[in-house]
Design a protein around this motif. Structure first.
Motif, mmCIF file in Angstrom:
data_model
loop_
_atom_site.group_PDB
_atom_site.id
_atom_site.type_symbol
_atom_site.label_atom_id
_atom_site.label_comp_id
_atom_site.label_asym_id
_atom_site.label_seq_id
_atom_site.Cartn_x
_atom_site.Cartn_y
_atom_site.Cartn_z
ATOM 1 N N TRP A 1 38.303 41.061 45.288
ATOM 2 C CA TRP A 1 38.416 42.508 45.451
ATOM 3 C C TRP A 1 37.083 43.197 45.203
ATOM 4 O O TRP A 1 36.332 42.840 44.286
ATOM 5 C CB TRP A 1 39.434 43.091 44.488
ATOM 6 C CG TRP A 1 40.858 42.806 44.845
ATOM 7 C CD1 TRP A 1 41.354 42.292 45.998
ATOM 8 C CD2 TRP A 1 41.984 43.007 43.984
ATOM 9 N NE1 TRP A 1 42.711 42.170 45.927
ATOM 10 C CE2 TRP A 1 43.133 42.608 44.698
ATOM 11 C CE3 TRP A 1 42.140 43.489 42.702
ATOM 12 C CZ2 TRP A 1 44.412 42.680 44.168
ATOM 13 C CZ3 TRP A 1 43.408 43.565 42.173
ATOM 14 C CH2 TRP A 1 44.536 43.170 42.898
ATOM 15 N N VAL B 1 41.224 50.049 45.512
ATOM 16 C CA VAL B 1 40.558 49.384 44.385
ATOM 17 C C VAL B 1 39.379 50.253 43.948
ATOM 18 O O VAL B 1 38.546 50.648 44.771
ATOM 19 C CB VAL B 1 40.081 47.966 44.778
ATOM 20 C CG1 VAL B 1 39.294 47.330 43.632
ATOM 21 C CG2 VAL B 1 41.268 47.096 45.180
ATOM 22 N N LEU C 1 39.480 47.804 39.178
ATOM 23 C CA LEU C 1 38.753 46.552 39.338
ATOM 24 C C LEU C 1 38.293 46.119 37.942
ATOM 25 O O LEU C 1 37.522 46.818 37.289
ATOM 26 C CB LEU C 1 37.542 46.766 40.251
ATOM 27 C CG LEU C 1 36.738 45.537 40.626
ATOM 28 C CD1 LEU C 1 37.595 44.580 41.454
ATOM 29 C CD2 LEU C 1 35.504 45.954 41.410
#
Length: 165
Positions: free
Chosen positions: A132, A156, A52
């Motif tokens: 995300w 993620v 991320l």
């Protein structure tokens, strides 16, 4: 006398051929018994993670641990994802010690071997989705030369969590 000499030479040649054939058959038998002959590539994706980015929506990398438990090598040709337009890249350094990623070609997966993608090697580079969050899953399809396609989810993870190897 010539006839005996020719017979002796023929017998010697025949014996050499028989011994060579026996050696080849024995070697192939040992190779087959050990499980190496005729064993196709068997690809397993053991881990998938997407970093991320610190700034939402920026380019990021996905890393996969790819194992080949088969007796033949394989090659990762490309990666696709409905979430973004990923591409295989490789870590490079420039003359001023600056790091960057550049597109790479296929990734070889050796027989009975493993490739562990990471920040200092091969990666899948893609544009991150601003929505995300840690723990989300992103679906990827990895296309292999011999094994065909394998679809896998990558988790993620924040860059700061120590998720990069």
């Amino acid at each position: 006398m010539t006839r005996f000499r020719r017979a002796r030479e023929a017998a010697g040649t025949g014996a050499a051929v028989v011994l060579a054939s026996l050696g080849a058959v024995t070697g192939l038998s040992v190779w087959s018994t050990a499980g190496y002959a005729g064993s196709p590539a068997r690809i397993e994706i053991q881990e998938g993670r997407v970093l991320l980015p610190v700034i939402a929506g920026r380019t990021t990398n996905a890393y996969f641990r790819i194992a080949n438990t088969g007796g033949a090598p394989d090659r990762l040709r490309s990666v696709t994802s409905p979430a973004a337009a990923p591409r295989l890249t490789a870590h490079r350094m420039n003359t001023a010690n600056g790091a960057h990623r550049e597109p790479s070609g296929p990734v070889d997966i050796p027989a009975y071997g493993e490739v562990d993608m990471g920040p200092h090697g091969t990666a899948v580079t893609l544009a991150a989705d601003a929505s995300w969050r840690p723990g989300d899953r992103v679906t990827f399809t990895l296309d292999f030369e011999r094994s065909g396609t394998v679809t896998v989810d990558a988790v993620v993870r924040p860059v700061t969590s120590g998720s990069a190897p």
